[in-house]
Design a protein around this motif. Sequence first.
Motif, PDB file in Angstrom:
ATOM      1  N   GLY A 170       0.791  -1.220   0.000  1.00 43.50           N
ATOM      2  CA  GLY A 170       0.000   0.000   0.000  1.00 43.50           C
ATOM      3  C   GLY A 170       0.826   1.274   0.000  1.00 43.50           C
ATOM      4  O   GLY A 170       1.989   1.274  -0.432  1.00 43.50           O
ATOM      5  N   PRO A 171       0.255   2.374   0.486  1.00 44.96           N
ATOM      6  CA  PRO A 171       0.925   3.678   0.446  1.00 44.96           C
ATOM      7  C   PRO A 171       2.292   3.654   1.133  1.00 44.96           C
ATOM      8  O   PRO A 171       2.464   3.018   2.167  1.00 44.96           O
ATOM      9  N   GLY A 172       3.233   4.341   0.505  1.00 39.51           N
ATOM     10  CA  GLY A 172       4.574   4.417   1.071  1.00 39.51           C
ATOM     11  C   GLY A 172       5.540   3.444   0.440  1.00 39.51           C
ATOM     12  O   GLY A 172       6.745   3.522   0.683  1.00 39.51           O
ATOM     13  N   ALA A 173       5.033   2.510  -0.371  1.00 40.21           N
ATOM     14  CA  ALA A 173       5.879   1.508  -1.009  1.00 40.21           C
ATOM     15  C   ALA A 173       5.947   1.738  -2.508  1.00 40.21           C
ATOM     16  O   ALA A 173       4.928   2.007  -3.155  1.00 40.21           O
ATOM     17  N   THR A 174       7.140   1.633  -3.069  1.00 36.41           N
ATOM     18  CA  THR A 174       7.348   1.698  -4.506  1.00 36.41           C
ATOM     19  C   THR A 174       8.224   0.510  -4.905  1.00 36.41           C
ATOM     20  O   THR A 174       8.813  -0.154  -4.047  1.00 36.41           O
ATOM     21  N   GLY A 175       8.314   0.244  -6.203  1.00 40.83           N
ATOM     22  CA  GLY A 175       9.074  -0.926  -6.623  1.00 40.83           C
ATOM     23  C   GLY A 175       9.778  -0.736  -7.941  1.00 40.83           C
ATOM     24  O   GLY A 175       9.551   0.228  -8.668  1.00 40.83           O
ATOM     25  N   GLY A 176      10.653  -1.701  -8.241  1.00 40.24           N
ATOM     26  CA  GLY A 176      11.380  -1.708  -9.491  1.00 40.24           C
ATOM     27  C   GLY A 176      12.188  -2.980  -9.587  1.00 40.24           C
ATOM     28  O   GLY A 176      12.093  -3.862  -8.730  1.00 40.24           O
TER      29      GLY A 176
END
Length: 213
Positions: free
Chosen positions: A45-51
């Motif tokens: 959810g909010p606060g998490a990003t990825g790659g």
Amino acid sequence: MTNISIIGSGHMARALATVMLRGNNPVQILGRDGSRTRDLVESLGPGATGGVTGAAVTGAIVFFAIPHKEVHNAILEIGDSLDGRVVVDISNTVDVSNFDRLTTEPGVSAAEETARLLNGRAEVVKAFNTTFPTTLEAGKVGGQHLDVFIAGDSEQAKEKVSAVAAAAGMRPIDVGPLRRSRELEAFMLVVMGLQVSPEHQHFNWDTALRIFP
């Protein structure tokens, strides 16, 4: 607030991300499996990003939530975006084929090997190797908070890792220089051996290490 990067998308990556977000620290997940990484980020959810592994690291603290044998390649893939950051080695080098030996050479720890690979480009800290995914994600075991044992040669780096552990409701314990990671890793050979032994059925992967009081 400290930006956190986590290399890996498995159970420990999920648990670390969960507790870091609980402490209001934004999390970047970088994994080799794009679909798995995306699913993890969406579930957090909010606060998490990825790659994908190899993308530019954004976190001031970088957790290697991957087996130690994969660390070398990860460092090569990530490149110079690790420079100047705090790198946390959480690995245990227990041979899981028999739970009877460590895979590192005598007198050297996985964390020290990671430090040698980085060759001064980043400060390496050993931490979170005595916690397991379920209890870490819960943030407690048996109604008690978790202890996080921290080893490193940089006092400033250890303070940064201690701060994010404390923000997540855990108790950081500074055990000394990075060479103390040898003992932290070796003790997990004992713990994991107990967890898989049929003679100790009350031990399991939901246990944790804690010093009282």
